[in-house]
Scaffold this motif. Structure first.
Motif, short mmCIF file in Angstrom:
data_model
loop_
_atom_site.label_atom_id
_atom_site.label_comp_id
_atom_site.label_asym_id
_atom_site.label_seq_id
_atom_site.Cartn_x
_atom_site.Cartn_y
_atom_site.Cartn_z
N LEU A 2 47.45 148.89 15.82
CA LEU A 2 47.14 147.47 16.04
C LEU A 2 47.13 147.14 17.53
N GLY A 3 46.55 145.98 17.82
CA GLY A 3 46.60 145.43 19.16
C GLY A 3 47.52 144.23 19.14
N ALA A 4 48.17 143.98 20.29
CA ALA A 4 49.13 142.87 20.31
C ALA A 4 49.36 142.41 21.73
N GLY A 5 50.16 141.42 21.89
CA GLY A 5 50.52 140.95 23.22
C GLY A 5 51.13 139.57 23.18
N PHE A 48 53.79 135.46 20.61
CA PHE A 48 53.13 136.76 20.58
C PHE A 48 52.16 136.79 19.41
N ALA A 49 51.20 137.69 19.50
CA ALA A 49 50.21 137.82 18.44
C ALA A 49 49.92 139.30 18.25
N PHE A 50 49.47 139.62 17.07
CA PHE A 50 49.05 141.00 16.82
C PHE A 50 47.93 140.98 15.79
N GLY A 51 47.11 141.99 15.83
CA GLY A 51 46.00 142.07 14.88
C GLY A 51 45.78 143.51 14.49
N MET A 52 45.70 143.74 13.18
CA MET A 52 45.50 145.12 12.73
C MET A 52 44.35 145.19 11.74
N TYR A 92 33.36 140.57 10.45
CA TYR A 92 32.01 141.15 10.54
C TYR A 92 31.70 141.53 11.97
N ARG A 93 31.01 142.63 12.14
CA ARG A 93 30.56 143.00 13.48
C ARG A 93 29.24 143.74 13.42
N TYR A 94 28.51 143.61 14.52
CA TYR A 94 27.27 144.37 14.66
C TYR A 94 27.69 145.79 14.98
N PHE A 104 38.31 144.43 7.27
CA PHE A 104 39.39 143.47 7.03
C PHE A 104 40.44 143.55 8.13
N GLN A 105 40.97 142.40 8.49
CA GLN A 105 42.04 142.37 9.47
C GLN A 105 43.21 141.55 8.96
N MET A 106 44.35 141.82 9.58
CA MET A 106 45.53 140.98 9.34
C MET A 106 46.05 140.57 10.70
N GLU A 107 46.07 139.26 10.92
CA GLU A 107 46.49 138.71 12.20
C GLU A 107 47.90 138.15 12.06
N GLY A 108 48.68 138.27 13.09
CA GLY A 108 50.00 137.64 13.07
C GLY A 108 50.18 136.79 14.32
N THR A 117 34.31 137.69 14.03
CA THR A 117 34.39 139.11 14.41
C THR A 117 35.82 139.62 14.33
N HIS A 118 36.76 138.71 14.15
CA HIS A 118 38.17 139.08 14.01
C HIS A 118 38.91 137.90 13.39
N THR A 119 40.15 138.12 13.03
CA THR A 119 40.91 137.03 12.42
C THR A 119 41.63 136.19 13.47
N SER A 120 41.44 136.54 14.76
CA SER A 120 42.16 135.81 15.82
C SER A 120 41.88 134.30 15.87
N PRO A 121 40.67 133.82 15.50
CA PRO A 121 40.50 132.35 15.49
C PRO A 121 41.51 131.66 14.58
N GLY A 122 42.06 132.40 13.61
CA GLY A 122 43.12 131.83 12.76
C GLY A 122 44.32 131.40 13.59
N GLN A 123 44.51 132.05 14.75
CA GLN A 123 45.62 131.65 15.64
C GLN A 123 45.44 130.22 16.12
N ILE A 124 44.21 129.94 16.60
CA ILE A 124 43.92 128.60 17.13
C ILE A 124 44.10 127.56 16.03
N PHE A 147 42.88 137.32 25.07
CA PHE A 147 43.73 136.25 24.54
C PHE A 147 45.22 136.55 24.60
N THR A 148 45.58 137.73 25.14
CA THR A 148 47.00 138.03 25.32
C THR A 148 47.23 138.52 26.74
N GLU A 149 48.43 138.26 27.26
CA GLU A 149 48.79 138.72 28.60
C GLU A 149 50.31 138.79 28.70
N1 DAH Z 1 41.36 140.53 17.66
C1 DAH Z 1 41.56 141.88 18.11
C2 DAH Z 1 40.44 142.79 17.59
O1 DAH Z 1 39.74 142.40 16.73
C3 DAH Z 1 42.87 142.41 17.61
C4 DAH Z 1 44.03 141.75 18.27
C5 DAH Z 1 44.52 142.24 19.47
C6 DAH Z 1 44.59 140.63 17.74
C7 DAH Z 1 45.58 141.67 20.11
C8 DAH Z 1 45.66 140.01 18.38
C9 DAH Z 1 46.14 140.56 19.58
O2 DAH Z 1 46.26 138.93 17.89
O3 DAH Z 1 47.20 139.97 20.17
O4 DAH Z 1 40.31 143.88 18.07
#
Ligand code: DAH
Length: 352
Positions: A296-299, A319-323, A208-210, A222-226, A182-189, A265-267
């Motif tokens: 984007l979202g980040a933290g 830190f992580a971010f996702g756009m 993909y999302r419902y 599409f997302q780009m995770e950092g 549902t997002h590229t965040s699992p790439g972080q793990i 997953f961020t705080e």
């Molecule tokens: N995974 C989040 C989403 O799909 C986007 C996101 C938010 C990614 C914060 C991150 C983050 O890495 O730190 O909406």
């Protein structure tokens, strides 16, 4: 017949032959003239057949007069043969000539899809800060897509991010379930488990999302995770990096801001906004009259998530971010409907 009348007839024969040759219009016609004049039963022989009537001393004279006549006819034949060949070639060249003034058929030139182009540009910008791109699977485990990211089984975020599940193996536990991420965040793990700090990675790709599909929501997008993990990583680094990104992508004058946000997953978590690219901050329908657009979202990576990645949160911070790559591309190219990216209308590729 005397020598003089032989001479007259020889000259007449020569004149006839030469004029016939001059008007012959094919190799076959030349062959016919050749055998008619010079052949075994040809006119020249016929004429010379009459020299028996001459005296022994006159005969060689006539023979000597005949030779230049034969030679003249032979060389006229040879010359005409060459002439006919080049006429034939000339005719073919004219007949088969291409009209070079016709405009050519335009060729289809390939070009990068706006999403690919945008991905490449994002990667180029973060690449300047040492981030490298790593791929991560689209079919992901429930555990990596949710659990390891601090989204337990009954977490409400799962409702927002419902997706398509892949038929589990016989008797599989819940965390073994496979799904379309549902997002590229699992790439972080994955990045944390596959390497060790310092880590600076980007994980791009399809999610993909419902989702009820409309001009700004796709069920495929599409997302780009950092992700950055190192000793002493702080929110200030995140802010500076995202400012640099926003300025490189949307102009050096672009205003930016952090707003408080929430992600499991961020705080702390933030939403990162840029000054509206349509009205430049004045307020318009595109920014819902706020003058700002969230890109984007980040933290700061949650300690639980670091630990799930095998990293000691006492020593390292991240830190992580996702756009949404679609959203960035839409802002960049003023595309108003997210569905255009996957509609396969070839005209879409011509605009870049
Ligand atoms: N995974 C989040 C989403 O799909 C986007 C996101 C938010 C990614 C914060 C991150 C983050 O890495 O730190 O909406």
């Amino acid at each position: 017949m005397d020598v003089a009348s032989f001479d007259t007839q020889l000259q007449a024969l020569r004149a006839r032959a030469i004029s016939a040759i001059a008007t012959a219009d094919s190799p076959a016609a030349l062959d016919a003239i050749e055998s008619g004049m010079l052949g075994r039963k040809g006119e020249l022989r016929g004429l010379l057949g009459g020299i028996g009537a001459l005296s022994a001393e006159d005969r060689p004279k006539v023979g000597a007069m005949a030779n230049p006549v034969r030679e003249a006819i032979e060389s006229a034949l040879a010359e005409r043969r060459v002439g006919l060949e080049s006429e034939a070639l000339e005719a073919r060249l004219t007949a088969e000539a291409e009209d070079m003034t016709l405009p050519g058929r335009p060729r289809w030139r390939g070009s990068l899809h706006p999403l690919r182009e945008t991905e490449a540009e994002i990667a180029r910008i973060f690449g300047q800060f040492g981030f490298v791109v790593v791929e991560s699977p689209e079919v992901e485990s429930d555990e990596l897509n949710f659990g390891a990211l601090n989204i337990p089984a009954d977490h409400p975020a799962r409702d927002l991010w419902d997706t398509i599940y892949v038929q589990p193996a016989e008797g599989a536990e819940r965390d073994d379930r496979l799904l379309l991420r549902t997002h590229t965040s699992p790439g972080q793990i994955r990045a944390m488990r596959d390497s060790s700090p310092p880590i600076r990675v980007l994980t791009p790709g399809r999610c993909y999302r419902y989702e009820a599909v409309d001009a700004s929501h796709g069920f495929e997008f599409f997302q780009m995770e950092g992700l950055m993990v190192d000793e002493g990583t702080s929110m200030a680094h995140l802010r500076g990096l995202l400012d640099s990104f926003a300025h490189a992508m949307f102009g050096a004058h672009r205003a930016t801001r952090f707003r408080p946000g929430y992600y499991p997953f961020t705080e702390p978590s933030v939403a990162f906004d840029i000054g509206c690219v349509v009205c430049e901050g004045a307020g318009c329908p595109a920014c819902k009259r706020t003058g700002w657009m969230t890109i984007l979202g980040a933290g700061m990576v949650h300690p639980v998530v670091l630990r799930n990645g095998g990293i000691d949160p006492e020593r390292y911070q991240g830190f992580a971010f996702g756009m949404g790559t679609d959203r960035i591309a839409m802002l960049r190219y003023a595309i108003t409907d997210i569905r255009a990216f996957l509609a396969n209308d070839m005209r879409f590729l011509e605009r870049l």
